[in-house]
Design a protein around this motif. Structure first.
Motif, PDB file in Angstrom:
ATOM      1  N   ASN A  34       0.626  -1.482   0.324  1.00 54.45           N
ATOM      2  CA  ASN A  34       0.291   0.046  -0.228  1.00 54.45           C
ATOM      3  C   ASN A  34       0.761   0.647  -0.206  1.00 54.45           C
ATOM      4  OD1 ASN A  34      -2.157  -1.675  -0.282  1.00 54.45           O
ATOM      5  ND2 ASN A  34      -1.905  -1.717   2.374  1.00 54.45           N
ATOM      6  N   GLU A  35       1.943   1.370  -0.779  1.00 51.66           N
ATOM      7  CA  GLU A  35       2.708   2.610  -0.620  1.00 51.66           C
ATOM      8  C   GLU A  35       2.433   3.261  -1.659  1.00 51.66           C
ATOM      9  OE1 GLU A  35       6.691   1.074  -3.493  1.00 51.66           O
ATOM     10  OE2 GLU A  35       7.815   0.122  -0.539  1.00 51.66           O
ATOM     11  N   THR A  36       1.970   4.680  -0.948  1.00 48.81           N
ATOM     12  CA  THR A  36       1.098   5.998  -1.653  1.00 48.81           C
ATOM     13  C   THR A  36       1.560   6.722  -1.358  1.00 48.81           C
ATOM     14  OG1 THR A  36      -0.957   4.484  -0.830  1.00 48.81           O
ATOM     15  CG2 THR A  36      -1.505   6.527  -1.443  1.00 48.81           C
ATOM     16  N   ASP A  37       1.276   7.513  -2.763  1.00 41.12           N
ATOM     17  CA  ASP A  37       2.660   8.717  -2.746  1.00 41.12           C
ATOM     18  C   ASP A  37       1.137  10.298  -2.179  1.00 41.12           C
ATOM     19  OD1 ASP A  37       2.711  11.649  -4.151  1.00 41.12           O
ATOM     20  OD2 ASP A  37       4.300  10.856  -5.164  1.00 41.12           O
ATOM     21  N   CYS A  38       1.092  10.230  -1.172  1.00 39.21           N
ATOM     22  CA  CYS A  38       0.468  11.442  -0.367  1.00 39.21           C
ATOM     23  C   CYS A  38       0.417  12.062  -1.368  1.00 39.21           C
ATOM     24  CB  CYS A  38       1.016  11.614   0.782  1.00 39.21           C
ATOM     25  SG  CYS A  38       1.082   9.838   2.075  1.00 39.21           S
ATOM     26  N   GLU A  39       1.040  13.457  -2.022  1.00 33.62           N
ATOM     27  CA  GLU A  39       1.639  14.555  -1.963  1.00 33.62           C
ATOM     28  C   GLU A  39       0.773  14.341  -3.463  1.00 33.62           C
ATOM     29  OE1 GLU A  39       4.997  15.775  -3.515  1.00 33.62           O
ATOM     30  OE2 GLU A  39       5.452  16.382  -1.601  1.00 33.62           O
ATOM     31  N   LYS A  40       0.082  12.907  -4.451  1.00 30.85           N
ATOM     32  CA  LYS A  40       0.019  12.401  -5.762  1.00 30.85           C
ATOM     33  C   LYS A  40      -2.107  12.153  -5.184  1.00 30.85           C
ATOM     34  CE  LYS A  40       3.549  12.864  -8.523  1.00 30.85           C
ATOM     35  NZ  LYS A  40       4.095  12.515  -9.735  1.00 30.85           N
ATOM     36  N   GLY A  41      -1.409  11.790  -4.809  1.00 30.13           N
ATOM     37  CA  GLY A  41      -3.542  10.534  -3.305  1.00 30.13           C
ATOM     38  C   GLY A  41      -2.943   9.512  -4.065  1.00 30.13           C
ATOM     39  N   GLN A  42      -2.624   8.601  -5.200  1.00 26.62           N
ATOM     40  CA  GLN A  42      -1.849   7.659  -5.771  1.00 26.62           C
ATOM     41  C   GLN A  42      -1.541   6.584  -5.354  1.00 26.62           C
ATOM     42  OE1 GLN A  42      -1.466   9.535  -9.433  1.00 26.62           O
ATOM     43  NE2 GLN A  42       0.561   9.052  -9.361  1.00 26.62           N
ATOM     44  N   ASN A  43      -1.049   5.992  -5.471  1.00 30.86           N
ATOM     45  CA  ASN A  43      -0.867   4.320  -5.098  1.00 30.86           C
ATOM     46  C   ASN A  43       0.219   3.906  -5.464  1.00 30.86           C
ATOM     47  OD1 ASN A  43       0.292   1.495  -5.224  1.00 30.86           O
ATOM     48  ND2 ASN A  43      -1.786   1.242  -4.026  1.00 30.86           N
ATOM     49  N   LEU A  44       1.646   4.337  -5.163  1.00 32.01           N
ATOM     50  CA  LEU A  44       2.795   4.011  -6.107  1.00 32.01           C
ATOM     51  C   LEU A  44       2.879   2.664  -6.557  1.00 32.01           C
ATOM     52  CD1 LEU A  44       5.350   4.880  -2.792  1.00 32.01           C
ATOM     53  CD2 LEU A  44       4.372   6.497  -5.247  1.00 32.01           C
ATOM     54  N   GLY A  45       2.234   1.717  -7.015  1.00 26.50           N
ATOM     55  CA  GLY A  45       2.287   0.473  -7.543  1.00 26.50           C
ATOM     56  C   GLY A  45       3.723  -0.421  -7.324  1.00 26.50           C
ATOM     57  N   ILE A 114       3.742   3.073   8.360  1.00 23.53           N
ATOM     58  CA  ILE A 114       5.094   4.306   7.823  1.00 23.53           C
ATOM     59  C   ILE A 114       4.619   4.905   7.162  1.00 23.53           C
ATOM     60  CG2 ILE A 114       7.472   4.277   5.818  1.00 23.53           C
ATOM     61  CD1 ILE A 114       8.200   1.408   6.224  1.00 23.53           C
ATOM     62  N   GLY A 115       4.425   6.934   7.666  1.00 19.02           N
ATOM     63  CA  GLY A 115       3.833   7.478   6.948  1.00 19.02           C
ATOM     64  C   GLY A 115       4.538   8.579   7.170  1.00 19.02           C
ATOM     65  N   GLY A 116       4.121  10.232   6.020  1.00 21.83           N
ATOM     66  CA  GLY A 116       4.698  11.343   6.129  1.00 21.83           C
ATOM     67  C   GLY A 116       4.579  11.663   5.427  1.00 21.83           C
ATOM     68  N   ASN A 117       4.862  12.661   5.336  1.00 18.80           N
ATOM     69  CA  ASN A 117       3.917  14.406   3.952  1.00 18.80           C
ATOM     70  C   ASN A 117       4.298  14.045   2.277  1.00 18.80           C
ATOM     71  OD1 ASN A 117       3.410  16.011   6.095  1.00 18.80           O
ATOM     72  ND2 ASN A 117       5.260  17.008   5.761  1.00 18.80           N
ATOM     73  N   LYS A 118       5.431  12.546   2.263  1.00 20.18           N
ATOM     74  CA  LYS A 118       5.262  11.407   1.165  1.00 20.18           C
ATOM     75  C   LYS A 118       4.956  11.075   0.778  1.00 20.18           C
ATOM     76  CE  LYS A 118       8.737  15.171  -0.524  1.00 20.18           C
ATOM     77  NZ  LYS A 118      10.151  15.383  -0.908  1.00 20.18           N
ATOM     78  N   ILE A 119       4.561   9.969   1.486  1.00 21.43           N
ATOM     79  CA  ILE A 119       4.078   8.442   1.582  1.00 21.43           C
ATOM     80  C   ILE A 119       3.847   7.514   2.808  1.00 21.43           C
ATOM     81  CG2 ILE A 119       6.310   7.497   2.677  1.00 21.43           C
ATOM     82  CD1 ILE A 119       7.004   5.579   0.142  1.00 21.43           C
ATOM     83  N   SER A 120       2.587   6.922   2.404  1.00 23.70           N
ATOM     84  CA  SER A 120       2.420   6.315   3.517  1.00 23.70           C
ATOM     85  C   SER A 120       2.056   4.673   2.849  1.00 23.70           C
ATOM     86  CB  SER A 120       0.638   6.418   4.485  1.00 23.70           C
ATOM     87  OG  SER A 120       0.019   6.005   3.099  1.00 23.70           O
TER      88      SER A 120
END
Length: 133
Positions: A34-45, A114-120
């Protein structure tokens, strides 16, 4: 004489099996999902090299994280099955791409966030009878 050979071969197989079991049970990769780009709101795949790799070692009691891409400052939290935080760390992955946490190795299911401004991202591992499942 033949009985002695059978006993020696049996002992060698037993020792080899125990050594192999020890090696298999002490270290294991932990799948980070579930790696998600928090800035773009999309899954990193899934790429060939995941953004975050994790590995648990029950002998050293270390949970290790490698950030293959800098994703800024993140907080890593590990909780047990009843929601208690058992380990936590904050790091800046731009200057610290490798992080290790001491974690308990008692039988339980453990959840990684794992959470931050850019990733969760999340992960999970289970220890039963000292073995990583």
């Amino acid at each position: 004489m033949r009985l002695n050979k059978i006993i020696i071969i049996s002992l060698l197989c037993l020792i080899g099996g125990l050594t192999n079991l020890s090696a298999q049970s002490s270290t294991k990769d932990v799948d980070i999902k579930n790696e998600t780009d928090c800035e773009k709101g999309q899954n990193l795949g899934r790429s060939l090299t995941p953004t975050i790799e994790a590995q648990i070692n029950t002998l050293s009691r270390l949970l290790s994280f490698t950030f293959n891409e800098p994703v800024g400052t993140v907080t890593i939290t590990v909780t047990n099955s009843v929601g208690e935080t058992v380990a936590s760390s904050q790091c800046n992955t731009t200057i610290q791409p490798f992080v290790q946490l001491f974690v308990p190795v008692v039988d339980d299911t453990y959840y990684i966030y794992i959470g931050g401004n850019k990733i969760s991202a999340t992960g999970i591992y289970t220890i039963i009878n000292g073995l990583i499942i």
